[in-house]
Design a protein around this motif. Structure first.
Motif, PDB file in Angstrom:
ATOM      1  N   GLU A 122      43.100  37.175  65.276  1.00  0.00           N
ATOM      2  CA  GLU A 122      43.007  35.757  65.600  1.00  0.00           C
ATOM      3  C   GLU A 122      43.820  34.883  64.640  1.00  0.00           C
ATOM      4  O   GLU A 122      44.047  33.700  64.907  1.00  0.00           O
ATOM      5  N   SER A 123      44.279  35.473  63.530  1.00  0.00           N
ATOM      6  CA  SER A 123      45.109  34.721  62.588  1.00  0.00           C
ATOM      7  C   SER A 123      46.594  34.780  62.947  1.00  0.00           C
ATOM      8  O   SER A 123      47.401  34.088  62.322  1.00  0.00           O
ATOM      9  N   LYS A 124      46.952  35.572  63.937  1.00  0.00           N
ATOM     10  CA  LYS A 124      48.366  35.820  64.203  1.00  0.00           C
ATOM     11  C   LYS A 124      49.127  34.561  64.601  1.00  0.00           C
ATOM     12  O   LYS A 124      50.268  34.348  64.164  1.00  0.00           O
ATOM     13  N   ALA A 125      48.523  33.705  65.415  1.00  0.00           N
ATOM     14  CA  ALA A 125      49.222  32.493  65.849  1.00  0.00           C
ATOM     15  C   ALA A 125      49.575  31.620  64.654  1.00  0.00           C
ATOM     16  O   ALA A 125      50.697  31.106  64.550  1.00  0.00           O
ATOM     17  N   ALA A 126      48.630  31.446  63.746  1.00  0.00           N
ATOM     18  CA  ALA A 126      48.881  30.632  62.553  1.00  0.00           C
ATOM     19  C   ALA A 126      49.920  31.284  61.655  1.00  0.00           C
ATOM     20  O   ALA A 126      50.764  30.598  61.050  1.00  0.00           O
ATOM     21  N   ILE A 127      49.883  32.611  61.557  1.00  0.00           N
ATOM     22  CA  ILE A 127      50.856  33.331  60.729  1.00  0.00           C
ATOM     23  C   ILE A 127      52.253  33.209  61.323  1.00  0.00           C
ATOM     24  O   ILE A 127      53.235  32.972  60.608  1.00  0.00           O
ATOM     25  N   ASP A 128      52.351  33.345  62.641  1.00  0.00           N
ATOM     26  CA  ASP A 128      53.654  33.212  63.304  1.00  0.00           C
ATOM     27  C   ASP A 128      54.222  31.809  63.109  1.00  0.00           C
ATOM     28  O   ASP A 128      55.416  31.632  62.848  1.00  0.00           O
ATOM     29  N   GLU A 129      53.359  30.815  63.239  1.00  0.00           N
ATOM     30  CA  GLU A 129      53.811  29.415  63.121  1.00  0.00           C
ATOM     31  C   GLU A 129      54.287  29.094  61.705  1.00  0.00           C
ATOM     32  O   GLU A 129      55.245  28.357  61.511  1.00  0.00           O
ATOM     33  N   SER A 130      53.609  29.677  60.708  1.00  0.00           N
ATOM     34  CA  SER A 130      53.943  29.367  59.311  1.00  0.00           C
ATOM     35  C   SER A 130      55.096  30.200  58.762  1.00  0.00           C
ATOM     36  O   SER A 130      55.641  29.891  57.702  1.00  0.00           O
ATOM     37  N   GLY A 131      55.446  31.270  59.471  1.00  0.00           N
ATOM     38  CA  GLY A 131      56.486  32.163  58.972  1.00  0.00           C
ATOM     39  C   GLY A 131      56.008  33.047  57.834  1.00  0.00           C
ATOM     40  O   GLY A 131      56.815  33.632  57.098  1.00  0.00           O
ATOM     41  N   VAL A 144      49.464  44.140  58.681  1.00  0.00           N
ATOM     42  CA  VAL A 144      48.870  45.020  59.688  1.00  0.00           C
ATOM     43  C   VAL A 144      47.692  44.278  60.312  1.00  0.00           C
ATOM     44  O   VAL A 144      46.801  43.809  59.604  1.00  0.00           O
ATOM     45  N   TYR A 145      47.691  44.188  61.647  1.00  0.00           N
ATOM     46  CA  TYR A 145      46.632  43.469  62.358  1.00  0.00           C
ATOM     47  C   TYR A 145      45.581  44.429  62.911  1.00  0.00           C
ATOM     48  O   TYR A 145      45.911  45.480  63.472  1.00  0.00           O
ATOM     49  N   VAL A 146      44.322  44.045  62.746  1.00  0.00           N
ATOM     50  CA  VAL A 146      43.198  44.739  63.367  1.00  0.00           C
ATOM     51  C   VAL A 146      42.364  43.701  64.121  1.00  0.00           C
ATOM     52  O   VAL A 146      42.583  42.494  63.990  1.00  0.00           O
ATOM     53  N   ASP A 147      41.410  44.178  64.909  1.00  0.00           N
ATOM     54  CA  ASP A 147      40.568  43.239  65.665  1.00  0.00           C
ATOM     55  C   ASP A 147      39.186  43.832  65.889  1.00  0.00           C
ATOM     56  O   ASP A 147      39.033  44.852  66.548  1.00  0.00           O
ATOM     57  N   PHE A 148      38.196  43.164  65.335  1.00  0.00           N
ATOM     58  CA  PHE A 148      36.802  43.504  65.598  1.00  0.00           C
ATOM     59  C   PHE A 148      36.054  42.313  66.192  1.00  0.00           C
ATOM     60  O   PHE A 148      34.835  42.332  66.290  1.00  0.00           O
TER      61      PHE A 148
END
Length: 378
Positions: A122-131, A144-148
């Motif tokens: 769920e943090s990926k969008a913010a990470i992509d936006e911030s570079g 590395v992304y995980v999801d629980f």
């Protein structure tokens, strides 16, 4: 002899000049990540990932951790206390804030020289936006992304296996996945064979009683706790309205739906609350305090006018189950609440105790559920 020596020298030079290929893994975002495995220095982008890591690494849980997000300490202090007792050195482990809230200090993270940063999807969008990913990669840090949490039934097993590979605990990860699958199947297999199953309608409120006026009615759509309800023999009314993991119903929708049962998620949020009206279920929680807080939350509008509340069909579940793959425990407990005759022999507390004994380095303590249903408390 000279020719043989030359061949040996050429072979030695070739070994020096041939690049060493990194290992690869595919994370839940579908990204192929190249890095040396097992990782030697890991920064946990969510502290509550320790619940998984502990099941994989046991007494070596923190061996390769160089820092972590502060959420376990703030949002799950009872679990943190258990790990602090076992691993007192974690009190000085560097802490970081939440990336989507802009509280993550990359420069401080780089100074710890981690190989990898593990993040929830769920943090990926913010990470992509911030570079942030590109900045971290430039410093030699792999993400590395995980999801629980967002879609746990789809991604939990894969995420366990990813962390198993990352930390060199692949066999333990397989054991964990097998145990989780077996425990969930104790419910889903029996439900699949049941005839004329009557599913109670259920409303589950997400984390009430932390802040401000304690407004109603944050809930779950067809994922996470919403999906657990359906897997356990109930019907989640949030999924009738929402298509996302999280969302909000208005009080009028709840009154019209008139659920057979009402549930809330709770945890010890004392460090993060301005009203302290939450239900502090969790490791070693006080059962009488849990009941008192649960009763207090049901005095709000519109709950006080619901027949389910009047009939005592009110329950609380540890909120942190929503972000770790211990979901087999609430699935079993929900099944006993929703279909008591069908699951008389099921013992979710023993299931969780067994899990602790087999996988975790800290002892089991009860307190993860509460109920105003006298029949369910017997």
């Amino acid at each position: 002899m000279i020719f043989k020596s030359a061949r040996l020298m050429l072979g030695f030079v070739a070994c020096l000049t041939t690049p060493v290929l990194a290992d690869t893994l595919t994370d839940v975002a579908g990204r192929t990540v190249e890095l040396d495995l097992p990782a030697k220095r890991v920064l946990l982008g969510e502290g509550r990932q320790v619940h998984v890591l502990a099941a994989l690494k046991g007494d070596d849980t923190f061996k390769n951790i160089v820092g972590w997000r502060d959420d376990l300490i703030i949002k799950d202090p009872d679990s943190y206390a258990g790990y602090l007792e076992k691993f007192p050195e974690i009190s000085s482990l560097p802490r970081f804030g939440y990336i989507p809230q802009g509280k993550f200090d990359l420069e401080s993270a780089i100074k710890l020289a981690p190989d990898v940063l593990t993040m929830n999807i769920e943090s990926k969008a913010a990470i992509d936006e911030s570079g942030l990913e590109q900045k971290a990669e430039a410093a030699g840090i792999k993400l590395v992304y995980v999801d629980f949490r967002s879609d746990p039934e789809r991604n939990s097993n894969a995420s366990i296996e990813i962390l198993g590979k990352l930390f060199g605990a692949e066999e333990k990860a397989k054991e964990f996945v097998a145990f989780r699958n077996e425990q969930i199947a104790l419910v889903t297999d029996r439900l699949a064979q049941a005839k004329d199953l009557k599913r109670p309608t259920v409303f589950i409120e997400q984390a009430p009683g932390i802040w401000g006026g304690i407004e109603c009615c944050r809930t779950f759509g067809p994922y996470n706790f919403g999906e657990m309800i359906d897997m356990s023999g109930g019907h989640n009314i949030g999924a009738d309205v929402l298509t996302t993991t999280f969302g909000t119903l208005n009080p009028e929708q709840l009154i019209v739906a008139n659920p057979d049962m009402v549930m809330v998620t709770g945890s010890n949020w004392a460090a993060d609350s301005d009203v302290n009206a939450f239900v502090p279920v969790g490791r070693g929680a006080d059962p009488e305090l849990n009941k008192a807080r649960l009763k207090g939350l049901m005095e709000r509008s519109p709950f006080a006018m619901l027949p389910a509340v009047e009939n005592g069909k009110v329950y609380a579940v540890w909120h942190q189950f929503y972000g770790v793959p211990y979901d087999f425990v609430p699935i079993q407990q929900f099944a006993k609440w929703f279909q008591p005759d069908l699951f008389k022999d099921l013992d979710p507390e023993q299931s969780f105790r067994t899990f602790h004994e087999r996988f975790l380095p800290i002892a089991y303590k009860p307190g993860y559920f509460a109920s105003l249903d006298e029949a369910a408390n017997k």
